[in-house]
Design a protein around this motif. Structure first.
Motif, PDB file in Angstrom:
ATOM      1  N   THR A   1       0.733  -1.067  -0.201  1.00 34.40           N
ATOM      2  CA  THR A   1      -0.140  -0.399   0.240  1.00 34.40           C
ATOM      3  C   THR A   1       0.912   1.024  -0.135  1.00 34.40           C
ATOM      4  N   LEU A   2       1.013   2.335  -1.147  1.00 37.10           N
ATOM      5  CA  LEU A   2       1.880   2.663  -1.752  1.00 37.10           C
ATOM      6  C   LEU A   2       0.679   4.049  -1.383  1.00 37.10           C
ATOM      7  N   LYS A   3       1.005   5.030   0.271  1.00 35.45           N
ATOM      8  CA  LYS A   3       0.595   5.943   0.222  1.00 35.45           C
ATOM      9  C   LYS A   3       1.240   7.241   0.178  1.00 35.45           C
ATOM     10  N   VAL A   4       0.552   8.364  -1.045  1.00 37.34           N
ATOM     11  CA  VAL A   4       1.260   8.940  -1.864  1.00 37.34           C
ATOM     12  C   VAL A   4       0.438  10.797  -1.554  1.00 37.34           C
ATOM     13  N   ASP A   5       0.890  11.248  -0.982  1.00 43.50           N
ATOM     14  CA  ASP A   5       0.198  12.708  -0.697  1.00 43.50           C
ATOM     15  C   ASP A   5      -1.710  13.076  -0.508  1.00 43.50           C
ATOM     16  N   GLY A   6      -1.262  11.829   1.065  1.00 42.90           N
ATOM     17  CA  GLY A   6      -3.393  11.711   1.295  1.00 42.90           C
ATOM     18  C   GLY A   6      -3.272  11.095   0.401  1.00 42.90           C
ATOM     19  N   GLY A   7      -2.711  10.017  -0.653  1.00 41.19           N
ATOM     20  CA  GLY A   7      -3.923   9.500  -2.122  1.00 41.19           C
ATOM     21  C   GLY A   7      -2.720   7.819  -1.779  1.00 41.19           C
ATOM     22  N   ASP A   8      -3.410   7.048  -1.603  1.00 45.35           N
ATOM     23  CA  ASP A   8      -3.140   5.290  -1.461  1.00 45.35           C
ATOM     24  C   ASP A   8      -3.165   4.670  -2.185  1.00 45.35           C
ATOM     25  N   TYR A   9      -2.061   3.854  -2.914  1.00 43.17           N
ATOM     26  CA  TYR A   9      -2.962   3.170  -4.280  1.00 43.17           C
ATOM     27  C   TYR A   9      -2.068   1.776  -3.938  1.00 43.17           C
ATOM     28  N   SER A  10      -2.504   0.502  -4.340  1.00 40.18           N
ATOM     29  CA  SER A  10      -2.365  -1.094  -4.282  1.00 40.18           C
ATOM     30  C   SER A  10      -0.840  -1.654  -5.466  1.00 40.18           C
ATOM     31  N   VAL A  11       0.056  -0.795  -5.114  1.00 38.32           N
ATOM     32  CA  VAL A  11       1.160  -1.370  -6.375  1.00 38.32           C
ATOM     33  C   VAL A  11       2.244  -2.381  -5.656  1.00 38.32           C
ATOM     34  N   LEU A  12       2.474  -3.001  -6.640  1.00 37.53           N
ATOM     35  CA  LEU A  12       3.424  -4.341  -6.736  1.00 37.53           C
ATOM     36  C   LEU A  12       4.513  -3.422  -7.882  1.00 37.53           C
ATOM     37  N   LEU A  13       5.885  -3.617  -6.983  1.00 37.91           N
ATOM     38  CA  LEU A  13       7.335  -3.144  -7.172  1.00 37.91           C
ATOM     39  C   LEU A  13       7.396  -3.921  -8.242  1.00 37.91           C
ATOM     40  N   ARG A  14       7.651  -3.055  -9.092  1.00 36.35           N
ATOM     41  CA  ARG A  14       8.499  -4.250 -10.509  1.00 36.35           C
ATOM     42  C   ARG A  14       9.414  -3.579 -11.101  1.00 36.35           C
ATOM     43  N   GLU A  15       9.908  -2.305 -10.736  1.00 41.74           N
ATOM     44  CA  GLU A  15      11.861  -2.957 -11.230  1.00 41.74           C
ATOM     45  C   GLU A  15      12.257  -2.726 -10.207  1.00 41.74           C
ATOM     46  N   MET A  16      13.688  -2.699  -9.751  1.00 37.91           N
ATOM     47  CA  MET A  16      14.239  -1.655  -8.980  1.00 37.91           C
ATOM     48  C   MET A  16      16.009  -2.098  -9.617  1.00 37.91           C
ATOM     49  N   GLN A  17      16.833  -1.026  -9.505  1.00 37.34           N
ATOM     50  CA  GLN A  17      18.071  -0.581  -9.582  1.00 37.34           C
ATOM     51  C   GLN A  17      18.855  -0.623  -8.060  1.00 37.34           C
ATOM     52  N   ARG A  18      20.073  -1.205  -8.270  1.00 36.49           N
ATOM     53  CA  ARG A  18      21.095  -1.265  -7.323  1.00 36.49           C
ATOM     54  C   ARG A  18      22.005  -0.847  -7.896  1.00 36.49           C
ATOM     55  N   ASP A  19      22.968  -0.419  -6.848  1.00 38.42           N
ATOM     56  CA  ASP A  19      24.368   0.283  -6.627  1.00 38.42           C
ATOM     57  C   ASP A  19      24.921  -1.198  -7.561  1.00 38.42           C
ATOM     58  N   PRO A  20      26.023  -1.843  -9.146  1.00 34.97           N
ATOM     59  CA  PRO A  20      26.442  -2.156  -9.074  1.00 34.97           C
ATOM     60  C   PRO A  20      27.842  -2.568  -7.672  1.00 34.97           C
ATOM     61  N   LEU A  21      28.057  -2.435  -6.829  1.00 34.49           N
ATOM     62  CA  LEU A  21      29.367  -2.255  -5.769  1.00 34.49           C
ATOM     63  C   LEU A  21      28.683  -2.417  -4.553  1.00 34.49           C
ATOM     64  N   ARG A  22      28.101  -1.134  -4.628  1.00 34.68           N
ATOM     65  CA  ARG A  22      27.805  -1.212  -2.938  1.00 34.68           C
ATOM     66  C   ARG A  22      26.020  -1.809  -2.503  1.00 34.68           C
ATOM     67  N   GLY A  23      25.428  -2.170  -3.725  1.00 35.65           N
ATOM     68  CA  GLY A  23      24.000  -2.531  -3.050  1.00 35.65           C
ATOM     69  C   GLY A  23      22.858  -1.851  -2.780  1.00 35.65           C
ATOM     70  N   GLU A  24      23.413  -0.373  -3.094  1.00 33.16           N
ATOM     71  CA  GLU A  24      22.457   0.755  -2.285  1.00 33.16           C
ATOM     72  C   GLU A  24      21.258   0.301  -3.455  1.00 33.16           C
ATOM     73  N   LEU A  25      20.309   0.782  -3.112  1.00 25.37           N
ATOM     74  CA  LEU A  25      18.973   1.061  -4.176  1.00 25.37           C
ATOM     75  C   LEU A  25      18.722   2.751  -4.981  1.00 25.37           C
ATOM     76  N   LEU A  26      19.120   2.447  -6.044  1.00 23.76           N
ATOM     77  CA  LEU A  26      18.217   3.884  -6.646  1.00 23.76           C
ATOM     78  C   LEU A  26      18.143   3.909  -7.274  1.00 23.76           C
ATOM     79  N   HIS A  27      16.714   3.688  -7.421  1.00 21.97           N
ATOM     80  CA  HIS A  27      15.264   3.775  -7.678  1.00 21.97           C
ATOM     81  C   HIS A  27      14.618   2.818  -8.027  1.00 21.97           C
ATOM     82  N   ALA A  28      13.015   2.723  -8.359  1.00 30.10           N
ATOM     83  CA  ALA A  28      12.630   1.283  -7.794  1.00 30.10           C
ATOM     84  C   ALA A  28      11.148   2.503  -8.741  1.00 30.10           C
ATOM     85  N   ASP A  29      10.441   1.386  -9.092  1.00 33.95           N
ATOM     86  CA  ASP A  29       9.062   1.771 -10.521  1.00 33.95           C
ATOM     87  C   ASP A  29       8.127   0.992  -9.688  1.00 33.95           C
ATOM     88  N   PHE A  30       6.972   1.173  -8.968  1.00 34.79           N
ATOM     89  CA  PHE A  30       5.838   1.352  -8.836  1.00 34.79           C
ATOM     90  C   PHE A  30       4.151   0.410  -9.927  1.00 34.79           C
TER      91      PHE A  30
END
Length: 210
Positions: A62-91
């Motif tokens: 359940t993604l809450k965006v500025d007062g609105g609620d959306y049922s979402v799936l995490l479809r894509e995410m990007q991580r730093d190849p060296l450090r493993g940190e999350l860089l971007h996400a698509d919902f």
């Protein structure tokens, strides 16, 4: 388990804005869907990592965006190849009454007698693609291997779905098998080598004389 994630709208996709968001512990993201206008957002990196640990990679959020609620799936995410940190996400916002295709982890449960007898457990499929209503997405698909002897296999057709989802694989696809114990074989040429130096020294690496 209900996974709730807070998000905030971002105004642009300038590199300076993205750097600022990441430096403050956030992750730039995009929200999209058939009945949703594309929105540029950002979420807390720590909160998203926690959601992944608790619900898995393909759980309903359940993604809450500025007062609105959306049922979402995490479809894509990007991580730093060296450090493993999350860089971007698509919902992706989903319709709760419409089935979706998702990949779900296969979790082997039980102890196979064949392994106790020296066999080797080999898992061929670690995820299964399924078609399911968003509310019924399982955190994992458990496959019981407690009855497998050496040489036995468990296939997609053996998976119990409970009628809540459909598997997008052929029933004959192998999920796991118990391989026979590996044995080392001694290879004998049948010829007895004569002691001493070989007749031809060509091709052998030798130490040059000083």
């Amino acid at each position: 388990m209900a996974i709730v994630l807070e998000a905030k709208e971002r105004k642009d996709k300038k590199r300076s804005t993205l750097r600022r968001i990441r430096s403050q512990g956030g992750i730039p993201a995009v929200l999209y869907g058939k009945k949703v206008d594309n929105q540029m957002i950002f979420v807390s990196a720590a909160d998203l990592e926690k959601a992944l640990r608790e619900g898995g990679r393909h759980s309903l959020i359940t993604l809450k965006v500025d007062g609105g609620d959306y049922s979402v799936l995490l479809r894509e995410m990007q991580r730093d190849p060296l450090r493993g940190e999350l860089l971007h996400a698509d919902f992706q916002a989903v319709d709760m009454s419409t089935e979706v295709d998702v990949d779900v982890e296969v979790r082997l449960v039980g102890e196979a007698p064949g392994v106790k007898d020296g066999g080797v457990l080999q898992q061929n499929l670690h995820e299964l693609s399924i078609r399911v209503l968003p509310a019924n997405i399982p955190p994992a698909i458990e496959v019981d291997i407690s009855g497998l002897q050496v040489g036995d296999t468990v296939t997609v057709g053996d998976v119990q779905t409970g009628g809540t989802f459909e598997i997008n694989h052929e029933p004959s696809e192998v999920i796991a098998t118990i391989l026979p114990p590996q044995q080392e074989e001694e290879i004998h040429s049948g010829e007895q080598q004569e002691p001493g130096q070989p007749d031809a020294e060509e091709g052998r690496e030798t130490t040059p004389e000083e």
